[in-house]
Scaffold this motif. Structure first.
Motif, PDB file in Angstrom:
ATOM      1  N   ASP A   1      17.051  52.189  29.111  1.00  0.00           N
ATOM      2  CA  ASP A   1      17.293  51.003  28.279  1.00  0.00           C
ATOM      3  C   ASP A   1      16.035  50.624  27.503  1.00  0.00           C
ATOM      4  O   ASP A   1      16.077  50.380  26.292  1.00  0.00           O
ATOM      5  N   ARG A   2      14.889  50.610  28.178  1.00  0.00           N
ATOM      6  CA  ARG A   2      13.618  50.284  27.510  1.00  0.00           C
ATOM      7  C   ARG A   2      13.231  51.333  26.473  1.00  0.00           C
ATOM      8  O   ARG A   2      12.724  51.004  25.403  1.00  0.00           O
ATOM      9  N   THR A   3      13.477  52.586  26.784  1.00  0.00           N
ATOM     10  CA  THR A   3      13.175  53.662  25.833  1.00  0.00           C
ATOM     11  C   THR A   3      13.998  53.500  24.568  1.00  0.00           C
ATOM     12  O   THR A   3      13.467  53.597  23.451  1.00  0.00           O
ATOM     13  N   LEU A   4      15.291  53.244  24.729  1.00  0.00           N
ATOM     14  CA  LEU A   4      16.146  53.065  23.553  1.00  0.00           C
ATOM     15  C   LEU A   4      15.709  51.854  22.730  1.00  0.00           C
ATOM     16  O   LEU A   4      15.668  51.924  21.497  1.00  0.00           O
ATOM     17  N   ALA A   5      15.359  50.762  23.394  1.00  0.00           N
ATOM     18  CA  ALA A   5      14.903  49.572  22.672  1.00  0.00           C
ATOM     19  C   ALA A   5      13.614  49.872  21.906  1.00  0.00           C
ATOM     20  O   ALA A   5      13.467  49.490  20.739  1.00  0.00           O
ATOM     21  N   SER A   6      12.693  50.563  22.538  1.00  0.00           N
ATOM     22  CA  SER A   6      11.429  50.922  21.888  1.00  0.00           C
ATOM     23  C   SER A   6      11.667  51.842  20.698  1.00  0.00           C
ATOM     24  O   SER A   6      11.051  51.676  19.643  1.00  0.00           O
ATOM     25  N   LEU A   7      12.557  52.801  20.842  1.00  0.00           N
ATOM     26  CA  LEU A   7      12.848  53.729  19.750  1.00  0.00           C
ATOM     27  C   LEU A   7      13.448  53.014  18.542  1.00  0.00           C
ATOM     28  O   LEU A   7      13.136  53.361  17.400  1.00  0.00           O
ATOM     29  N   LEU A   8      14.285  52.026  18.787  1.00  0.00           N
ATOM     30  CA  LEU A   8      14.853  51.254  17.671  1.00  0.00           C
ATOM     31  C   LEU A   8      13.746  50.585  16.868  1.00  0.00           C
ATOM     32  O   LEU A   8      13.734  50.629  15.638  1.00  0.00           O
ATOM     33  N   LEU A   9      12.802  49.981  17.567  1.00  0.00           N
ATOM     34  CA  LEU A   9      11.684  49.322  16.899  1.00  0.00           C
ATOM     35  C   LEU A   9      10.795  50.335  16.177  1.00  0.00           C
ATOM     36  O   LEU A   9      10.449  50.150  15.011  1.00  0.00           O
ATOM     37  N   GLU A  10      10.433  51.409  16.863  1.00  0.00           N
ATOM     38  CA  GLU A  10       9.572  52.422  16.252  1.00  0.00           C
ATOM     39  C   GLU A  10      10.211  53.041  15.020  1.00  0.00           C
ATOM     40  O   GLU A  10       9.531  53.279  14.013  1.00  0.00           O
ATOM     41  N   LEU A  11      11.501  53.292  15.073  1.00  0.00           N
ATOM     42  CA  LEU A  11      12.199  53.883  13.933  1.00  0.00           C
ATOM     43  C   LEU A  11      12.221  52.929  12.746  1.00  0.00           C
ATOM     44  O   LEU A  11      12.005  53.336  11.602  1.00  0.00           O
ATOM     45  N   THR A  12      12.423  51.656  13.014  1.00  0.00           N
ATOM     46  CA  THR A  12      12.413  50.653  11.946  1.00  0.00           C
ATOM     47  C   THR A  12      11.032  50.561  11.302  1.00  0.00           C
ATOM     48  O   THR A  12      10.905  50.523  10.076  1.00  0.00           O
ATOM     49  N   LEU A  13       9.987  50.547  12.116  1.00  0.00           N
ATOM     50  CA  LEU A  13       8.624  50.482  11.587  1.00  0.00           C
ATOM     51  C   LEU A  13       8.258  51.744  10.811  1.00  0.00           C
ATOM     52  O   LEU A  13       7.594  51.681   9.774  1.00  0.00           O
ATOM     53  N   LEU A  14       8.706  52.889  11.293  1.00  0.00           N
ATOM     54  CA  LEU A  14       8.453  54.140  10.595  1.00  0.00           C
ATOM     55  C   LEU A  14       9.133  54.128   9.225  1.00  0.00           C
ATOM     56  O   LEU A  14       8.541  54.538   8.223  1.00  0.00           O
ATOM     57  N   PHE A  15      10.348  53.645   9.165  1.00  0.00           N
ATOM     58  CA  PHE A  15      11.060  53.550   7.890  1.00  0.00           C
ATOM     59  C   PHE A  15      10.280  52.678   6.913  1.00  0.00           C
ATOM     60  O   PHE A  15      10.130  53.025   5.736  1.00  0.00           O
ATOM     61  N   ALA A  16       9.754  51.554   7.404  1.00  0.00           N
ATOM     62  CA  ALA A  16       8.980  50.654   6.534  1.00  0.00           C
ATOM     63  C   ALA A  16       7.736  51.359   5.998  1.00  0.00           C
ATOM     64  O   ALA A  16       7.434  51.273   4.805  1.00  0.00           O
ATOM     65  N   ARG A  17       6.998  52.063   6.869  1.00  0.00           N
ATOM     66  CA  ARG A  17       5.795  52.777   6.431  1.00  0.00           C
ATOM     67  C   ARG A  17       6.137  53.879   5.431  1.00  0.00           C
ATOM     68  O   ARG A  17       5.470  54.049   4.417  1.00  0.00           O
ATOM     69  N   ALA A  18       7.189  54.623   5.715  1.00  0.00           N
ATOM     70  CA  ALA A  18       7.577  55.719   4.823  1.00  0.00           C
ATOM     71  C   ALA A  18       8.059  55.177   3.481  1.00  0.00           C
ATOM     72  O   ALA A  18       7.740  55.736   2.433  1.00  0.00           O
ATOM     73  N   SER A  19       8.799  54.088   3.499  1.00  0.00           N
ATOM     74  CA  SER A  19       9.279  53.479   2.253  1.00  0.00           C
ATOM     75  C   SER A  19       8.116  52.991   1.416  1.00  0.00           C
ATOM     76  O   SER A  19       8.081  53.170   0.197  1.00  0.00           O
ATOM     77  N   GLU A  20       7.146  52.377   2.075  1.00  0.00           N
ATOM     78  CA  GLU A  20       5.965  51.894   1.363  1.00  0.00           C
ATOM     79  C   GLU A  20       5.188  53.066   0.762  1.00  0.00           C
ATOM     80  O   GLU A  20       4.757  53.016  -0.396  1.00  0.00           O
ATOM     81  N   ALA A  21       5.020  54.127   1.528  1.00  0.00           N
ATOM     82  CA  ALA A  21       4.288  55.296   1.040  1.00  0.00           C
ATOM     83  C   ALA A  21       5.020  55.947  -0.134  1.00  0.00           C
ATOM     84  O   ALA A  21       4.394  56.412  -1.080  1.00  0.00           O
ATOM     85  N   ARG A  22       6.328  55.936  -0.072  1.00  0.00           N
ATOM     86  CA  ARG A  22       7.114  56.551  -1.144  1.00  0.00           C
ATOM     87  C   ARG A  22       7.044  55.738  -2.427  1.00  0.00           C
ATOM     88  O   ARG A  22       7.098  56.280  -3.516  1.00  0.00           O
ATOM     89  N   SER A  23       6.887  54.421  -2.301  1.00  0.00           N
ATOM     90  CA  SER A  23       6.884  53.567  -3.485  1.00  0.00           C
ATOM     91  C   SER A  23       5.516  53.450  -4.153  1.00  0.00           C
ATOM     92  O   SER A  23       5.408  52.975  -5.271  1.00  0.00           O
ATOM     93  N   VAL A  24       4.461  53.869  -3.457  1.00  0.00           N
ATOM     94  CA  VAL A  24       3.116  53.808  -4.033  1.00  0.00           C
ATOM     95  C   VAL A  24       2.960  54.975  -4.995  1.00  0.00           C
ATOM     96  O   VAL A  24       3.161  56.131  -4.613  1.00  0.00           O
ATOM     97  N   PRO A  25       2.583  54.693  -6.258  1.00  0.00           N
ATOM     98  CA  PRO A  25       2.399  55.807  -7.203  1.00  0.00           C
ATOM     99  C   PRO A  25       1.204  56.656  -6.796  1.00  0.00           C
ATOM    100  O   PRO A  25       0.238  56.151  -6.230  1.00  0.00           O
ATOM    101  N   PRO A  26       1.269  57.956  -7.065  1.00  0.00           N
ATOM    102  CA  PRO A  26       0.129  58.812  -6.702  1.00  0.00           C
ATOM    103  C   PRO A  26      -1.094  58.414  -7.520  1.00  0.00           C
ATOM    104  O   PRO A  26      -0.960  57.928  -8.633  1.00  0.00           O
TER     105      PRO A  26
END
Length: 166
Positions: A130-155
Protein backbone atom coordinates in the motif's frame (compact mmCIF):
# COMPACT_ATOMS: atom_id res chain seq x y z
CA UNK A 1 -23.04 -15.08 0.18
CA UNK A 2 -19.51 -16.29 0.87
CA UNK A 3 -18.05 -15.73 4.31
CA UNK A 4 -14.61 -14.15 3.88
CA UNK A 5 -12.21 -15.56 6.43
CA UNK A 6 -9.52 -12.89 6.23
CA UNK A 7 -9.09 -10.49 9.16
CA UNK A 8 -10.76 -7.08 8.82
CA UNK A 9 -7.36 -5.37 8.81
CA UNK A 10 -6.35 -7.41 5.75
CA UNK A 11 -9.61 -6.65 3.96
CA UNK A 12 -9.17 -2.91 4.58
CA UNK A 13 -5.59 -2.99 3.27
CA UNK A 14 -6.62 -5.07 0.24
CA UNK A 15 -9.30 -2.46 -0.47
CA UNK A 16 -6.76 0.37 -0.20
CA UNK A 17 -4.38 -1.48 -2.52
CA UNK A 18 -7.16 -1.99 -5.06
CA UNK A 19 -8.09 1.70 -4.90
CA UNK A 20 -4.47 2.85 -5.28
CA UNK A 21 -3.96 0.47 -8.21
CA UNK A 22 -7.03 1.86 -9.97
CA UNK A 23 -5.93 5.44 -9.27
CA UNK A 24 -2.50 4.50 -10.64
CA UNK A 25 -3.99 3.24 -13.89
CA UNK A 26 -6.12 6.37 -14.19
CA UNK A 27 -3.02 8.49 -13.51
CA UNK A 28 -1.15 6.72 -16.31
CA UNK A 29 -4.05 7.48 -18.66
CA UNK A 30 -4.07 11.15 -17.61
CA UNK A 31 -0.30 11.43 -18.00
CA UNK A 32 -0.46 9.83 -21.44
CA UNK A 33 -3.22 12.21 -22.44
CA UNK A 34 -1.28 15.19 -21.08
CA UNK A 35 1.97 14.17 -22.74
CA UNK A 36 0.58 13.06 -26.08
CA UNK A 37 -2.23 15.62 -26.33
CA UNK A 38 -1.37 16.27 -29.98
CA UNK A 39 -2.60 12.78 -30.95
CA UNK A 40 -6.03 12.65 -32.56
CA UNK A 41 -8.80 11.66 -30.13
CA UNK A 42 -9.31 8.21 -31.67
CA UNK A 43 -5.63 7.36 -31.42
CA UNK A 44 -5.56 8.52 -27.80
CA UNK A 45 -8.44 6.16 -27.00
CA UNK A 46 -6.49 3.30 -28.61
CA UNK A 47 -3.44 4.17 -26.50
CA UNK A 48 -5.52 4.18 -23.32
CA UNK A 49 -6.83 0.69 -24.09
CA UNK A 50 -3.39 -0.95 -24.07
CA UNK A 51 -2.12 -2.69 -20.95
CA UNK A 52 -0.32 -1.05 -18.07
CA UNK A 53 3.04 -2.39 -19.29
CA UNK A 54 2.74 -0.65 -22.66
CA UNK A 55 1.49 2.58 -21.06
CA UNK A 56 4.45 2.53 -18.68
CA UNK A 57 6.87 1.90 -21.57
CA UNK A 58 5.47 4.82 -23.57
CA UNK A 59 5.76 7.21 -20.63
CA UNK A 60 9.19 5.93 -19.62
CA UNK A 61 10.54 6.50 -23.13
CA UNK A 62 8.97 9.97 -23.34
CA UNK A 63 10.25 11.03 -19.91
CA UNK A 64 13.74 9.68 -20.62
CA UNK A 65 13.89 11.75 -23.82
CA UNK A 66 12.78 14.85 -21.89
CA UNK A 67 15.16 14.18 -18.98
CA UNK A 68 18.26 12.51 -20.43
CA UNK A 69 20.28 13.18 -17.26
CA UNK A 70 17.72 11.16 -15.27
CA UNK A 71 17.63 8.18 -17.62
CA UNK A 72 18.41 5.58 -14.94
CA UNK A 73 16.14 7.02 -12.24
CA UNK A 74 13.23 7.24 -14.70
CA UNK A 75 13.79 3.61 -15.72
CA UNK A 76 13.97 2.61 -12.04
CA UNK A 77 10.67 4.29 -11.25
CA UNK A 78 8.89 2.40 -14.00
CA UNK A 79 10.50 -0.90 -12.99
CA UNK A 80 9.22 -0.35 -9.45
CA UNK A 81 5.78 0.58 -10.81
CA UNK A 82 5.50 -2.64 -12.83
CA UNK A 83 6.93 -4.73 -9.96
CA UNK A 84 4.34 -3.26 -7.59
CA UNK A 85 1.63 -4.06 -10.11
CA UNK A 86 2.84 -7.68 -10.29
CA UNK A 87 3.00 -7.86 -6.48
CA UNK A 88 -0.55 -6.53 -6.25
CA UNK A 89 -1.82 -9.19 -8.64
CA UNK A 90 -0.01 -11.97 -6.77
CA UNK A 91 -1.14 -10.84 -3.32
CA UNK A 92 -4.75 -10.37 -4.38
CA UNK A 93 -4.76 -13.74 -6.10
CA UNK A 94 -3.40 -15.39 -3.00
CA UNK A 95 -5.95 -13.58 -0.83
CA UNK A 96 -8.69 -14.93 -3.08
CA UNK A 97 -7.26 -18.45 -2.81
CA UNK A 98 -7.00 -18.24 0.97
CA UNK A 99 -10.43 -16.68 1.45
CA UNK A 100 -12.75 -18.14 -1.12
CA UNK A 101 -11.31 -21.20 -2.80
CA UNK A 102 -10.46 -23.89 -0.27
CA UNK A 103 -10.48 -26.53 -3.03
CA UNK A 104 -7.82 -24.57 -4.97
CA UNK A 105 -5.84 -24.12 -1.75
CA UNK A 106 -6.00 -27.87 -1.09
CA UNK A 107 -4.96 -28.68 -4.66
CA UNK A 108 -2.05 -26.28 -4.31
CA UNK A 109 -0.87 -28.06 -1.18
CA UNK A 110 -1.05 -31.39 -2.96
CA UNK A 111 1.00 -30.03 -5.85
CA UNK A 112 3.60 -28.76 -3.39
CA UNK A 113 3.97 -32.29 -1.97
CA UNK A 114 2.36 -31.51 1.34
CA UNK A 115 3.99 -28.11 1.87
CA UNK A 116 1.74 -25.26 2.94
CA UNK A 117 1.39 -22.52 0.33
CA UNK A 118 3.54 -19.45 0.79
CA UNK A 119 1.43 -16.82 2.56
CA UNK A 120 2.06 -13.31 1.37
CA UNK A 121 -1.20 -12.00 2.74
CA UNK A 122 0.17 -10.55 5.95
CA UNK A 123 -0.45 -7.14 7.46
CA UNK A 124 3.21 -6.27 6.94
CA UNK A 125 3.21 -7.26 3.26
CA UNK A 126 -0.09 -5.51 2.55
CA UNK A 127 1.00 -2.35 4.36
CA UNK A 128 4.31 -2.28 2.48
CA UNK A 129 2.54 -2.70 -0.87
CA UNK A 130 0.00 0.00 0.00
CA UNK A 131 2.80 2.44 0.90
CA UNK A 132 4.76 1.54 -2.22
CA UNK A 133 1.77 2.22 -4.45
CA UNK A 134 1.09 5.54 -2.70
CA UNK A 135 4.73 6.58 -3.09
CA UNK A 136 4.77 5.61 -6.76
CA UNK A 137 1.71 7.75 -7.46
CA UNK A 138 3.47 10.76 -5.99
CA UNK A 139 6.80 10.05 -7.69
CA UNK A 140 5.12 9.57 -11.06
CA UNK A 141 3.24 12.85 -10.72
CA UNK A 142 6.43 14.72 -9.80
CA UNK A 143 8.33 13.09 -12.65
CA UNK A 144 5.63 14.19 -15.10
CA UNK A 145 5.95 17.77 -13.82
CA UNK A 146 9.76 17.75 -14.23
CA UNK A 147 9.57 16.20 -17.69
CA UNK A 148 6.86 18.63 -18.80
CA UNK A 149 8.92 21.56 -17.59
CA UNK A 150 12.03 20.26 -19.35
CA UNK A 151 10.08 19.75 -22.55
CA UNK A 152 8.70 23.28 -22.50
CA UNK A 153 12.06 25.00 -21.96
CA UNK A 154 13.51 26.08 -25.33
CA UNK A 155 16.98 24.73 -26.06
CA UNK A 156 19.80 27.20 -25.46
CA UNK A 157 20.81 29.24 -28.48
CA UNK A 158 24.15 28.42 -30.00
CA UNK A 159 26.81 31.16 -29.68
CA UNK A 160 26.44 32.41 -33.28
CA UNK A 161 22.61 32.42 -33.27
CA UNK A 162 20.82 35.60 -32.33
CA UNK A 163 18.55 35.16 -29.34
CA UNK A 164 15.48 37.09 -28.29
CA UNK A 165 15.92 40.82 -27.87
CA UNK A 166 15.96 42.26 -24.35
Amino acid sequence: MVDITLPDEHLILIGMIAIRAEVGEQLLDMLLEGWFRELPHGMMQDVQEVGIERKADMLREAFQRALPDEHESVAGLFVRLLDANDDRKAVLHEAWVLAEAPDVRAAGRTLLAGEAPRRRVTTRTLTRLDRTLASLLLELTLLFARASEARSVPPPASPGTPGPRD
